[in-house]
Design an enzyme around this catalytic site. Structure first.
Site, PDB file in Angstrom:
ATOM      1  N   CYS A 221       0.801  -1.225   0.000  1.00 44.40           N
ATOM      2  CA  CYS A 221       0.000   0.000   0.000  1.00 44.40           C
ATOM      3  C   CYS A 221       0.835   1.277   0.000  1.00 44.40           C
ATOM      4  CB  CYS A 221      -0.935   0.003   1.207  1.00 44.40           C
ATOM      5  SG  CYS A 221      -2.094  -1.391   1.242  1.00 44.40           S
ATOM      6  N   HIS A 300      12.481   0.948   5.456  1.00 41.47           N
ATOM      7  CA  HIS A 300      12.249  -0.460   5.119  1.00 41.47           C
ATOM      8  C   HIS A 300      12.744  -1.349   6.256  1.00 41.47           C
ATOM      9  CE1 HIS A 300      11.609  -4.019   2.795  1.00 41.47           C
ATOM     10  NE2 HIS A 300      11.464  -3.373   1.662  1.00 41.47           N
ATOM     11  N   HIS A 384      -1.911  19.732   7.464  1.00 38.09           N
ATOM     12  CA  HIS A 384      -2.798  18.627   7.048  1.00 38.09           C
ATOM     13  C   HIS A 384      -2.048  17.302   7.114  1.00 38.09           C
ATOM     14  CE1 HIS A 384      -5.487  21.773   5.618  1.00 38.09           C
ATOM     15  NE2 HIS A 384      -4.484  22.279   4.914  1.00 38.09           N
ATOM     16  N   HIS A 388      -2.557   6.834   5.527  1.00 37.71           N
ATOM     17  CA  HIS A 388      -3.087   5.738   4.717  1.00 37.71           C
ATOM     18  C   HIS A 388      -4.304   5.106   5.389  1.00 37.71           C
ATOM     19  CE1 HIS A 388      -3.582   2.065   2.562  1.00 37.71           C
ATOM     20  NE2 HIS A 388      -3.073   1.309   3.515  1.00 37.71           N
ATOM     21  N   HIS A 417     -14.364   5.380   5.237  1.00 35.07           N
ATOM     22  CA  HIS A 417     -15.810   5.172   5.297  1.00 35.07           C
ATOM     23  C   HIS A 417     -16.439   5.160   3.916  1.00 35.07           C
ATOM     24  CE1 HIS A 417     -20.052   6.486   5.787  1.00 35.07           C
ATOM     25  NE2 HIS A 417     -20.002   5.740   6.877  1.00 35.07           N
ATOM     26  N   ASN A 421     -10.425   0.679   1.948  1.00 38.84           N
ATOM     27  CA  ASN A 421      -8.976   0.705   1.759  1.00 38.84           C
ATOM     28  C   ASN A 421      -8.682   0.520   0.273  1.00 38.84           C
ATOM     29  OD1 ASN A 421      -6.223   0.271   1.640  1.00 38.84           O
ATOM     30  ND2 ASN A 421      -6.156  -1.266   3.245  1.00 38.84           N
TER      31      ASN A 421
END
Length: 493
Positions: A221, A300, A384, A388, A417, A421
């Protein structure tokens, strides 16, 4: 009972005063010096100043050498300075209403597909009740069949609909012509056909034969920000170029039809989505570009075995392929976030926050290891936050760890909502939510945070280039007035 000094007005103003003093220490130091110089000049008077000027003798060789040195240093500085990378605009795919999967439909399909395993059905229902998803999330047509039909043809069909729709919208919004694309990067983690998805885009839009194309797969993702980082590096070495990044996840071939609970979880959370982003290093684009890329920081944790296997594609006991999500996922994500914050903090935090962090660290090392570690206030560095939308637990954990308000995580919760995802593209639905609410002003700083298999935590920092008018025709166009909505802890099904 002793008063709560941490919430007192006096302490609040002391903290504000401290931040102002440290963050403006250079200005506050230079002002008295400049005032002193001005006072001394006034005291000397014009005659004294003229005599002082006449007493100075200039040597032509010295003047020429000094001028050459200044020009040389300025040339080296400007030539070695990284190119500015601008985000001209972006477009998000909006699924049709025919693809919507209300809770009742999802559970009915689960009961029919898993008729011999009621416990797995009950598990999915409990997950869905607490997921934070709404009734309007979408799944591709192939998943609406009973049983689902995850064929290669159906998967390609989903990819074409999502990617081409986002690309068409991007062309319309920016006026970009296909022949003007110099770099193309497509990221899709789990669907990697031959020819690649990037080749599919090149074929559809008849892009130039010398285009630099890349297809990233298996990176989870957070691959959207990896694509942004790759585009940034390429734009640094290819002047006067445009780069298009396409981020998506194709659901059709990856819908798990087994009964392992750890592998059923993605079925409840992942939904259709995609985004196309136009980046450019052309100076002519700086005036209409929405954002400027400031930093990309990648972390990572793949060297650790637990982190490597916490999101793992494998077969279950019956030979059915799915994504296994480990119970350690949130703990591993927390460690990855800490490492990422350690790197990005010095780049973005004001001096006052860095000083507090350093003093606390020294205090813990020298005086008392039990001192509570100081968590920097990232709200002083960003207006802001785009976290994810991987799930409710992810957003809750980051809100708690970063001490964010409900408004700071509103875009992430509402995206989860409304759209579920959508993997690597979720950050762009969140960015569009903030724009659609009319909150994005010139100079605002945005922090995008994404997590992905491997395990990775990646961050991108953007600065708003101009005050952005409420966009039209985007994914929130017909529903933004309904948001934000109240999302209960549990939705009883």
């Amino acid at each position: 009972m002793s008063p709560d000094f941490s919430n007192s007005v006096k302490l609040k103003y002391v903290k504000l005063g401290y931040h102002y003093l440290v963050d403006h220490i250079l200005t506050l130091t230079l002002v008295p010096v400049m005032v002193g110089i001005v006072v001394e000049i006034v005291r000397l008077g014009p005659d004294e100043l003229l005599n002082l000027w006449n007493s100075v003798h200039f040597d032509l060789i010295q003047v020429l050498c000094s001028s050459f040195l200044v020009i040389f240093i300025a040339t080296v500085y400007f030539m070695s300075k990284p190119r500015c990378i601008y985000l001209v605009d972006y477009a998000c795919y909006k699924p049709p209403v025919t693809c919507r999967v209300p809770f009742a439909t999802f559970m009915e399909h689960s009961r029919l597909i898993l008729s011999n395993n009621p416990k797995s059905v009950e598990f999915q229902m409990r997950i869905l009740e607490r997921s934070g998803l709404g009734e309007e999330t979408c799944l591709p047509p192939a998943i609406h069949y009973i049983p689902p039909k995850p064929t290669m043809e159906a998967a390609r069909g989903e990819a074409e609909v999502v990617i081409f729709s986002a690309m068409d919208s991007l062309f319309e919004k920016t006026g970009l012509k296909p022949k003007d694309i110099d770099i193309l990067i497509v990221n899709c983690s789990l669907f990697s056909p031959t020819p690649s998805l990037s080749a599919m885009v090149i074929n559809k839009y008849k892009l130039r034969s010398n285009i630099k194309s890349f297809n990233l797969s298996g990176m989870g993702c957070s691959a959207g920000l990896i694509s942004i980082d790759l585009a940034r590096d390429l734009l640094q070495v290819h002047p006067n170029s445009n780069a298009v990044v396409v981020s998506t996840e194709i659901i059709t071939p990856n819908y798990y039809q087994g009964k392992e609970r750890a592998m059923l979880l993605p079925n409840c959370l992942f939904r259709m989505g995609g985004a196309a982003i136009l980046l450019s290093n052309r100076n002519s684009e700086r005036w209409r570009a929405k954002y400027r890329l400031v930093h990309v920081v990648r972390t990572h944790k793949g060297a650790d075995d637990k982190a490597y296997r916490c999101v793992f594609e494998e077969e279950d006991k019956e030979g059915k392929v799915g994504i296994n999500l480990s119970k350690d996922l949130m703990a591993i994500a927390g460690e990855a976030l800490k490492s990422n914050i350690t790197t990005i903090g010095p780049l973005v935090l004001p001096a006052s926050e860095q000083l507090l962090f350093l003093l606390t660290l020294i205090g813990r090392k020298i005086f008392n290891p039990k001192w509570k570690p100081y968590i920097p206030d990232f709200k002083m560095a960003f207006e802001h936050f785009c976290i994810h939308a991987g799930g409710r637990a992810v957003i809750d954990e980051l809100q708690k760890n970063l001490q964010l308000s409900a408004e700071h995580v509103e875009a992430s919760r509402m995206t989860l909502h409304k759209f579920g995802n959508t993997s690597s593209s979720s950050l762009w639905y969140e960015m569009n939510y903030i724009e659609s609410k009319g909150r994005m002003k010139k100079g605002d700083r945005i922090w995008q945070i994404a997590f992905g298999s491997g395990f990775k935590c990646n961050s991108a920092v953007w600065k708003c280039n101009r005050t952005i008018k409420t966009p039209t025709g985007g994914p929130w166009d017909d529903c933004i007035d309904r948001y934000p909505v109240h999302i209960p802890e549990v939705v009883k099904l």
